[in-house]
Write an enzyme that holds these catalytic residues in place. Structure first.
Site, PDB file in Angstrom:
ATOM      1  N   PHE A  12       0.861  -1.186   0.000  1.00 27.01           N
ATOM      2  CA  PHE A  12       0.000   0.000   0.000  1.00 27.01           C
ATOM      3  C   PHE A  12       0.898   1.236   0.000  1.00 27.01           C
ATOM      4  CE2 PHE A  12      -3.312   2.887   1.526  1.00 27.01           C
ATOM      5  CZ  PHE A  12      -4.405   2.428   0.815  1.00 27.01           C
ATOM      6  N   PHE A  45      -1.008  -3.057   8.318  1.00 26.70           N
ATOM      7  CA  PHE A  45      -1.808  -3.885   9.221  1.00 26.70           C
ATOM      8  C   PHE A  45      -1.522  -5.372   9.028  1.00 26.70           C
ATOM      9  CE2 PHE A  45      -5.714  -5.959  10.698  1.00 26.70           C
ATOM     10  CZ  PHE A  45      -5.891  -5.345  11.932  1.00 26.70           C
ATOM     11  N   ASP A  46      -1.058  -5.749   7.841  1.00 28.39           N
ATOM     12  CA  ASP A  46      -0.823  -7.151   7.496  1.00 28.39           C
ATOM     13  C   ASP A  46       0.589  -7.629   7.823  1.00 28.39           C
ATOM     14  OD1 ASP A  46      -3.454  -7.296   6.149  1.00 28.39           O
ATOM     15  OD2 ASP A  46      -2.501  -5.901   4.752  1.00 28.39           O
ATOM     16  N   ILE A  70      -0.705   7.011   5.719  1.00 27.47           N
ATOM     17  CA  ILE A  70      -1.124   8.370   5.359  1.00 27.47           C
ATOM     18  C   ILE A  70      -2.535   8.637   5.872  1.00 27.47           C
ATOM     19  CG2 ILE A  70      -1.637   9.882   3.395  1.00 27.47           C
ATOM     20  CD1 ILE A  70       0.616   8.418   1.899  1.00 27.47           C
ATOM     21  N   THR A  74     -10.965   9.369   7.721  1.00 24.07           N
ATOM     22  CA  THR A  74     -11.385   8.809   9.007  1.00 24.07           C
ATOM     23  C   THR A  74     -10.155   8.636   9.899  1.00 24.07           C
ATOM     24  OG1 THR A  74     -11.070   6.504   8.352  1.00 24.07           O
ATOM     25  CG2 THR A  74     -13.201   7.511   7.802  1.00 24.07           C
ATOM     26  N   HIS A  76      -8.839   5.855  10.532  1.00 23.01           N
ATOM     27  CA  HIS A  76      -8.302   4.542  10.175  1.00 23.01           C
ATOM     28  C   HIS A  76      -6.775   4.496  10.307  1.00 23.01           C
ATOM     29  CE1 HIS A  76      -8.279   0.656   8.151  1.00 23.01           C
ATOM     30  NE2 HIS A  76      -7.326   1.109   7.359  1.00 23.01           N
TER      31      HIS A  76
END
Length: 134
Positions: A12, A45-46, A70, A74, A76
């Site tokens: 990502f 997260f992975d 980044i 929200t 997140h």
């Protein structure tokens, strides 16, 4: 003794993490370390499972995480970074191996992320120093 590193790199924001990975590899070579294995994961997260797999290997002295979190619309980014950082620290302690944080964020704009690609170099440097000192 040559220090063997494992890299866990988030796909990502790959435009950023690719630059970070290259800087990290270059700095590892400069410090006399070798990047023995690189695992690409979808996002920050992975990372924990890939980190765990590398920590279980006897031929890996330390793990370097590379990603970029980044800010979005929200919170997140806050959740991802808090949980990832905590799990990264937990895995380091569980396996008694350095696992370093080359992940700028959260609350960071894309422009700020571009200015922080050197976090990968810092993470490599920390990993090498910890292996040598511990």
């Amino acid at each position: 003794m040559t220090i063997s590193l494992g890299f866990v790199v988030a796909e990502f924001n790959r435009d950023l993490t690719y630059q970070m990975e290259l800087l990290g590899r270059e700095h590892a070579e400069f410090l006399g370390a070798t990047v023995k294995e690189t695992i690409l994961v979808p996002g920050v997260f992975d990372m924990p499972l890939a980190i765990k797999k590398l920590c279980q290997r006897d031929d890996i002295d330390a793990v370097v995480t590379i990603g970029s979190v980044i800010e979005g619309d929200t919170d997140h980014d806050q959740v991802v970074m808090q949980h990832a950082a905590r799990k990264i620290m937990d895995l380091s302690l569980e396996f008694n191996k350095p696992v370093t944080l080359g992940i700028p964020g959260p609350g960071m704009t894309r422009m700020a992320a571009h200015e922080r690609v050197d976090y990968a170099k810092r993470a490599v440097e920390a990993a090498v120093k910890l292996v040598r000192r511990l």
